[in-house]
Write a protein that holds these residues in place. Structure first.
Motif, mmCIF file in Angstrom:
data_model
loop_
_atom_site.group_PDB
_atom_site.id
_atom_site.type_symbol
_atom_site.label_atom_id
_atom_site.label_comp_id
_atom_site.label_asym_id
_atom_site.label_seq_id
_atom_site.Cartn_x
_atom_site.Cartn_y
_atom_site.Cartn_z
ATOM 1 N N SER A 136 0.534 -1.174 0.641
ATOM 2 C CA SER A 136 0.198 0.208 0.214
ATOM 3 C C SER A 136 0.564 1.109 0.069
ATOM 4 O O SER A 136 2.516 1.305 0.880
ATOM 5 N N LEU A 137 0.618 1.731 -0.569
ATOM 6 C CA LEU A 137 1.208 3.516 -1.451
ATOM 7 C C LEU A 137 0.714 3.984 -0.154
ATOM 8 O O LEU A 137 1.714 4.456 0.088
ATOM 9 N N SER A 138 -0.055 4.145 0.681
ATOM 10 C CA SER A 138 -0.431 4.688 1.821
ATOM 11 C C SER A 138 -0.276 4.321 2.963
ATOM 12 O O SER A 138 -0.610 5.005 4.655
ATOM 13 N N ALA A 139 0.486 3.700 3.598
ATOM 14 C CA ALA A 139 1.245 2.592 4.598
ATOM 15 C C ALA A 139 2.257 3.359 5.090
ATOM 16 O O ALA A 139 3.035 4.109 4.348
ATOM 17 N N SER A 140 2.825 3.588 6.526
ATOM 18 C CA SER A 140 3.592 3.707 7.321
ATOM 19 C C SER A 140 4.508 3.031 7.431
ATOM 20 O O SER A 140 4.406 2.521 6.836
ATOM 21 N N ASP A 141 5.993 3.716 7.586
ATOM 22 C CA ASP A 141 7.148 2.713 8.001
ATOM 23 C C ASP A 141 7.335 2.226 8.698
ATOM 24 O O ASP A 141 7.296 0.882 8.452
ATOM 25 N N THR A 142 6.342 2.397 9.689
ATOM 26 C CA THR A 142 6.037 0.943 10.900
ATOM 27 C C THR A 142 5.667 0.066 10.005
ATOM 28 O O THR A 142 5.671 -1.222 10.107
ATOM 29 N N LYS A 143 5.003 0.690 9.329
ATOM 30 C CA LYS A 143 3.877 -0.631 9.195
ATOM 31 C C LYS A 143 3.765 -1.633 7.675
ATOM 32 O O LYS A 143 4.442 -3.095 8.023
ATOM 33 N N LEU A 144 4.966 -0.855 6.804
ATOM 34 C CA LEU A 144 5.951 -2.159 6.143
ATOM 35 C C LEU A 144 6.847 -2.423 7.155
ATOM 36 O O LEU A 144 7.044 -4.189 6.684
ATOM 37 N N ILE A 145 7.865 -1.920 7.720
ATOM 38 C CA ILE A 145 8.692 -2.698 8.369
ATOM 39 C C ILE A 145 7.960 -4.007 9.198
ATOM 40 O O ILE A 145 8.225 -5.215 9.045
ATOM 41 N N THR A 146 7.050 -4.142 9.825
ATOM 42 C CA THR A 146 6.067 -5.144 10.296
ATOM 43 C C THR A 146 5.694 -5.924 9.174
ATOM 44 O O THR A 146 5.777 -7.271 10.130
ATOM 45 N N ASP A 147 4.935 -5.882 8.580
ATOM 46 C CA ASP A 147 4.577 -6.728 7.731
ATOM 47 C C ASP A 147 6.118 -6.943 6.788
ATOM 48 O O ASP A 147 5.582 -8.433 6.706
#
Length: 265
Positions: A136-147
């Protein structure tokens, strides 16, 4: 008075008449002896022995004895046939079904213990929609790292599950070898057709169990490989997104005062 030559006295003629009558009567008296059968009859103590009748009796007795022997042989053949039928219908005194079922259940339990993403179509679809695919382009950096960390954990767990299934299949090899040896021995020592058939059926069941282990192993390895490829594909997409964000122009760098070691000077 003298008798003339060629003439016989009167008394001689009278004596000759009974003798002639006796001669004529002799053929009639001896005729029964001349017309008697060819075989002889002997009498001993008032018992008449007839050789021809005795031979016929012996022949009849021999024929009767042969018929009795034939009946005895027929009964023996029928008894042997019943024995063979009983052997053909005898059940195999050995069963490997319980051990085969235990091996199958052990492998199934290992598959059911799959971590995070189970061997279920709906679960796979849901997890891939949540954790894999386009970032997702709107996901935060924290969410990207968690995923990214979740996907990495799924990959590691998938590899671990595959290795556990491999260990279970290898464990089943020893049990399968013992069961195969026992079933082959039972098949070779089978007394009837039913025992041989049952031993053959159990060998086929053992082969099916080995095939199911092979399918489980291939499935576990395929799952681990699929998770690895999915993580790699999603990580590539996430890397592109993070690079885009890094290169996107934003607020410029603003210098500030640095404080070290708590010294204000």
């Amino acid at each position: 008075m003298k008798a003339t030559q060629g003439s016989r006295p009167k008394g001689s003629r009278q004596r000759a008449l009974p003798f002639a009558a006796l001669l004529f009567a002799m053929p009639i008296a001896v005729s029964p002896i001349l017309t008697a059968p060819a075989h002889a009859q002997f009498g001993f103590g008032g018992v008449v022995y007839d050789p021809t009748n005795y031979a016929q009796n012996v022949l009849t007795a021999a024929r009767s004895l042969e018929q009795i022997n034939n009946q005895i042989r027929s009964l023996q053949n029928e008894a042997q046939s019943l024995i063979n039928q009983a052997r053909n219908l005898a059940n195999l005194p050995y069963s490997a079904l319980q051990q085969i079922q235990q091996n199958v259940q052990r492998t199934q339990q290992l598959l059911q213990q799959a971590q995070n993403i189970a061997f279920d179509v709906q679960t796979v679809d849901r997890m891939f929609q949540q954790q894999y695919g386009r970032v997702s382009l709107s996901a935060s950096d924290t969410k990207l790292i968690t995923d990214a960390r979740t996907r990495w954990q799924n990959t590691v767990d998938g590899l671990q599950d595959a290795m556990r299934v491999q260990a279970g299949v290898v464990t089943n090899i020893d049990a399968n070898r013992a069961e195969m040896s026992a079933l082959v021995s039972q098949s070779q020592g089978a007394q009837g057709a039913l025992q041989a058939t049952q031993a053959g059926n159990q060998l086929l069941a053992l082969q099916s169990q080995q095939l199911s282990d092979l399918i489980a192993l291939i499935s576990a390895n395929g799952r681990a490989a699929a998770l690895t490829e999915a993580d790699r594909a999603t990580a590539a997409d996430q890397g592109r997104e993070q690079r885009r964000r890094f290169l996107t122009p934003g607020s410029s760098y603003q210098p500030g005062n640095a404080q070290m070691f708590g010294n204000d000077n």
